[in-house]
Design a protein around this motif. Structure first.
Motif, PDB file in Angstrom:
ATOM      1  N   ASP A 256       3.666  -3.496  -4.380  1.00  0.00           N
ATOM      2  CA  ASP A 256       2.226  -3.336  -4.538  1.00  0.00           C
ATOM      3  C   ASP A 256       1.927  -3.159  -6.023  1.00  0.00           C
ATOM      4  O   ASP A 256       2.754  -2.643  -6.785  1.00  0.00           O
TER       5      ASP A 256
ATOM      6  N   GLY B 257       0.821  -1.203   0.000  1.00  0.00           N
ATOM      7  CA  GLY B 257       0.000   0.000   0.000  1.00  0.00           C
ATOM      8  C   GLY B 257       0.853   1.251   0.000  1.00  0.00           C
ATOM      9  O   GLY B 257       1.844   1.352  -0.737  1.00  0.00           O
TER      10      GLY B 257
ATOM     11  N   ALA C 183      -0.148   4.029  -5.018  1.00  0.00           N
ATOM     12  CA  ALA C 183       0.262   3.621  -3.671  1.00  0.00           C
ATOM     13  C   ALA C 183       1.773   3.483  -3.576  1.00  0.00           C
ATOM     14  O   ALA C 183       2.395   3.925  -2.602  1.00  0.00           O
TER      15      ALA C 183
END
Length: 266
Positions: free
Chosen positions: A95, A76, A100
């Motif tokens: 990710d 994230g 993010a």
């Protein structure tokens, strides 16, 4: 057409503004959670929140993880990695969401990759610990993702997996009381009746504990511990006694939380 000047202005935003915009869209627009601003506030000052996740990991694996080389699959915006790095962990993150990972890179430069869990751009046997929290339910191919996580572990390395249980009575993304095992069409109708956006539901593919065990074993690891997975967390308001009875009767854990060790040879 793209606007280079606008993109430059976005790139120049400070970290706090980026986090506020990112989580405002996620909690407010994508999930439609009442009181979403309170959840955004937690993300803007997430040291305590992420510190508890690190402590939970250490309790699960039974030791401090300072000095370990850790890969956070589904990192994230990088809050966990920032806290882990501050605690002495050699933490790396990955990710599939470009926005993010851009934010996460601001928090731990040089330690974040943008890639899918099903195809980790990392060498085999490179990590002591793989941490996967609330990510497996989003991937297109859970079996392939777990195989990749085990592949990058050193022999004897540890996989920590935390993901929603398909049979739970709570949906942790929408933060709603949930009817276990709803097929997609009925789940979409349920959300619509609750006045919630339904698009995010298409990204969710929750698994059962048995399925997760099978995926881990097939990938070449051995499950060494299954934790309580939030079984004592009250949900459903006045329905909680019935939910608790259901959990106890059928042995359901709201979240699948397990620890597995990679076998010496694959």
């Amino acid at each position: 057409m793209s606007n280079p000047d606008a993109e430059k202005r976005v790139d120049a935003l400070p970290l706090k503004a980026r986090l506020e915009a990112y989580y405002g869209r996620y909690y407010g627009d994508v999930l439609g959670i009442p009181g979403w601003r309170d959840l955004v506030a937690v993300r803007l000052d997430d040291t305590a929140y992420e510190g508890e996740r690190l402590a939970r990991l250490e309790r699960a694996v039974g030791r401090h993880v300072a000095g370990a080389r850790l890969l956070n699959v589904g990192c994230g915006t990088g809050g966990f990695n920032e806290v882990a790095r501050g605690a002495g962990v050699d933490a790396w993150g990955l990710d599939a969401a470009a926005e993010a990972t851009t934010i996460a890179t601001l928090r731990t430069p040089g330690r974040i990759l943008c890639a899918a869990a099903e195809q980790l751009p990392l060498s085999t046997r490179g990590f002591d610990l793989v941490y996967c929290y609330s990510t497996l339910e989003h991937v297109a191919d859970a079996g392939r993702a777990v195989r990749e996580m085990v592949r990058v572990l050193r022999p004897g390395g540890v996989l920590y997996l935390h993901t929603p249980n398909r049979w739970a009575c709570f949906e942790g993304h929408y933060k709603l009381f949930w009817l276990p095992g709803l097929p997609r069409c009925l789940a979409t109708l349920y959300l619509a009746l609750r006045g919630r956006p339904t698009g995010f539901l298409r990204t969710l593919r929750p698994l059962t504990l048995a399925e997760c065990r099978a995926l881990v074993e097939a990938a070449g690891a051995r499950v060494t511990r299954v934790l309580e997975g939030g079984v004592n967390r009250p949900v459903g308001g006045p329905l909680w006694p019935l939910v608790r009875a259901y959990y106890r009767l059928f042995g359901v854990r709201p979240y699948i939380e397990l620890v597995a060790t990679r076998r010496e040879a694959l």
